[in-house]
Design a protein around this motif. Sequence first.
Motif, PDB file in Angstrom:
ATOM      1  N   SER A 227      32.452  35.420  37.023  1.00 49.49           N
ATOM      2  CA  SER A 227      33.498  34.499  37.449  1.00 49.49           C
ATOM      3  C   SER A 227      33.774  34.695  38.933  1.00 49.49           C
ATOM      4  N   LEU A 228      33.629  33.634  39.716  1.00 52.98           N
ATOM      5  CA  LEU A 228      33.852  33.746  41.158  1.00 52.98           C
ATOM      6  C   LEU A 228      35.334  33.958  41.461  1.00 52.98           C
ATOM      7  N   ALA A 229      36.210  33.350  40.665  1.00 51.86           N
ATOM      8  CA  ALA A 229      37.647  33.500  40.904  1.00 51.86           C
ATOM      9  C   ALA A 229      38.107  34.923  40.626  1.00 51.86           C
ATOM     10  N   ALA A 230      37.604  35.511  39.531  1.00 53.50           N
ATOM     11  CA  ALA A 230      38.009  36.867  39.164  1.00 53.50           C
ATOM     12  C   ALA A 230      37.182  37.931  39.872  1.00 53.50           C
ATOM     13  N   ASP A 231      36.036  37.524  40.446  1.00 56.46           N
ATOM     14  CA  ASP A 231      35.094  38.459  41.074  1.00 56.46           C
ATOM     15  C   ASP A 231      34.727  39.577  40.094  1.00 56.46           C
ATOM     16  N   ALA A 232      34.403  39.148  38.864  1.00 55.18           N
ATOM     17  CA  ALA A 232      34.066  40.113  37.803  1.00 55.18           C
ATOM     18  C   ALA A 232      33.330  39.367  36.700  1.00 55.18           C
ATOM     19  N   ASP A 233      32.639  40.127  35.824  1.00 52.91           N
ATOM     20  CA  ASP A 233      31.946  39.489  34.722  1.00 52.91           C
ATOM     21  C   ASP A 233      32.945  39.084  33.643  1.00 52.91           C
ATOM     22  N   ARG A 234      32.648  37.998  32.981  1.00 53.21           N
ATOM     23  CA  ARG A 234      33.513  37.467  31.928  1.00 53.21           C
ATOM     24  C   ARG A 234      32.648  36.909  30.798  1.00 53.21           C
ATOM     25  N   MET A 235      33.222  36.921  29.572  1.00 52.98           N
ATOM     26  CA  MET A 235      32.562  36.332  28.417  1.00 52.98           C
ATOM     27  C   MET A 235      33.310  35.053  28.043  1.00 52.98           C
ATOM     28  N   PHE A 236      32.577  33.940  27.897  1.00 50.12           N
ATOM     29  CA  PHE A 236      33.177  32.658  27.550  1.00 50.12           C
ATOM     30  C   PHE A 236      32.636  32.207  26.201  1.00 50.12           C
ATOM     31  N   ARG A 237      33.536  32.000  25.242  1.00 47.65           N
ATOM     32  CA  ARG A 237      33.095  31.488  23.951  1.00 47.65           C
ATOM     33  C   ARG A 237      32.529  30.101  24.134  1.00 47.65           C
ATOM     34  N   VAL A 238      31.297  29.902  23.696  1.00 46.30           N
ATOM     35  CA  VAL A 238      30.608  28.641  23.947  1.00 46.30           C
ATOM     36  C   VAL A 238      31.335  27.468  23.308  1.00 46.30           C
ATOM     37  N   ASP A 239      31.919  27.668  22.126  1.00 44.23           N
ATOM     38  CA  ASP A 239      32.588  26.546  21.462  1.00 44.23           C
ATOM     39  C   ASP A 239      33.908  26.179  22.126  1.00 44.23           C
TER      40      ASP A 239
END
Length: 328
Positions: free
Chosen positions: A198-210
């Motif tokens: 995530s560019l806004a958080a400047d960190a890795d994130r997991m996004f639920r696809v659904d």
Amino acid sequence: MPERASDRLVRMLGMIAYLERHEDVPVEQVAAQFGVTPEQVMADIDTLWVTGTPGYLPDDLIDFDASSYEQGVVRLTEGRGMTRPLRLGPREGVALLAALRSLAALRPALDAERAAVLDSVLTKVQGATGDAAAGVPLDVELQVGAVPAVAAAIGSALAGRRRLRLRYVDASDVATERDVDPVRLVSQDERSYLLAWSLAADADRMFRVDRIVDATVLPDAAGEHRLAADADVFQPDASGELVTVRLAGRARWVAETVPVERTRELPDGVFEVDLRVVQPAWLQHLLLQVADDVLDVRPPHVAHDTAAAARAALEAYGPLLDATTGEG
């Protein structure tokens, strides 16, 4: 963070194969080979020493030379056939074949190399399964839950290493728009996630696809980012408040479907879950869903706030009930 059991199992199996090919290996060399400390190697050896094949008598266990071990050298004397190729029975082969075919739903999001690996494995397993493969439907599907256009955009961005703009609805039903550099798709707990930076958080994130309602491939190239070792494991936000909920056994689905930090079993089927809560409204909604099975909530202010929300909801129906009954 504690090491996952699956990671340790893979390492120990690899350690057996490595020691089958190398004799009298110093503990420090084994540690360097597998990227762990010498102390961890010794702990792994101690575990392997009491592991083996059914029967689990001394003659059925993996064995090491004790005198070498005392001198800090590892010599495997009995591997119990752990390095022999695995032979699948018909039922195991059919189950694996069905799982591989179900991955076709993820093909739009696979790069060429991974797609080629999937095709190769599928062909080999189908050949090894023989006539039993005829009983496996060709159209087995994995329910990824993605809107087709979203799945196509994710696949295109992953294949072309392009940035994505996502419109995402989180667990609190709040929609946000964010730009991310996609890394890979992850399947976990019967759901699919997009691991991205995530560019806004400047960190890795997991996004639920659904929960991705829209995805647009941007012309910008996705950057290279250093991810945490456990980035592909969904974890609750550590900044949230820790809340403990005690529930009756009928609400077991909470522990199985909600991301909890810990579950504790209590007598008579009662259990407790610890949750990290960032959005109080989400927790209030959950507690109201299982209100008949909630036995205790800590800290107390969470129970108080949820009760207040329930009273406010009931009071909102007051005018409607008065109008219906003709009172007022």
